[in-house]
Scaffold this motif. Structure first.
Motif, PDB file in Angstrom:
ATOM      1  N   GLU A  13       0.871  -1.129   0.124  1.00  0.00           N
ATOM      2  CA  GLU A  13      -0.118   0.007  -0.063  1.00  0.00           C
ATOM      3  C   GLU A  13       0.822   1.219   0.073  1.00  0.00           C
ATOM      4  O   GLU A  13       0.381   2.221  -0.363  1.00  0.00           O
ATOM      5  N   VAL A  58      -1.124   1.786   7.764  1.00  0.00           N
ATOM      6  CA  VAL A  58      -2.108   1.837   6.266  1.00  0.00           C
ATOM      7  C   VAL A  58      -3.491   1.658   6.359  1.00  0.00           C
ATOM      8  O   VAL A  58      -4.161   1.850   5.534  1.00  0.00           O
ATOM      9  N   VAL A  81      -4.778   3.499   0.763  1.00  0.00           N
ATOM     10  CA  VAL A  81      -5.142   3.256  -0.454  1.00  0.00           C
ATOM     11  C   VAL A  81      -6.432   4.192  -0.754  1.00  0.00           C
ATOM     12  O   VAL A  81      -6.510   4.886  -1.597  1.00  0.00           O
TER      13      VAL A  81
END
Length: 112
Positions: A13, A58, A81
């Motif tokens: 990611e 993340v 993301v």
């Protein structure tokens, strides 16, 4: 394998942060006791606008767009993301589709 390559293998990611860097973003790590605990990024725009991102993990990311007075016109949080995808899709300030309505005041110094 260097540490950057190893990080991308472990956390693919993070490639999204490389995408932001390639789009003109600048990043600074927040280091505590020799360990990176957060990464802060910023992209400035003409007219005093700025986009900022804070990455803790993340799955723990926050981003904002501020005007020159610190008024927040856009903000998102969530996974790396998803937040980066929304930042990339965000129209540039001045574009007719760019958000301009102030919805909050920017924290100082970007402790969001």
């Amino acid at each position: 394998m260097n540490s950057h390559a190893a990080a991308l293998v472990t956390f693919p990611e993070l490639r999204r942060l490389v995408d932001l860097r390639d789009a003109g973003w600048q990043f600074l790590p927040a280091v505590v006791d020799g360990r990176v605990v957060e990464v802060h990024g910023v992209r400035t725009w003409p007219g005093g606008w700025a986009d900022a991102i804070r990455v803790r993990y993340v799955t723990d990311v926050a981003a904002i767009r501020c005007d020159f007075e610190g008024g927040v016109s856009w903000k998102r949080d969530g996974g790396l993301v998803e937040v980066v995808d929304e930042l990339i899709a965000l129209p540039a300030p001045g574009d007719r589709l760019a958000p301009v309505l102030v919805v909050a005041r920017a924290p100082s110094p970007w402790a969001f």
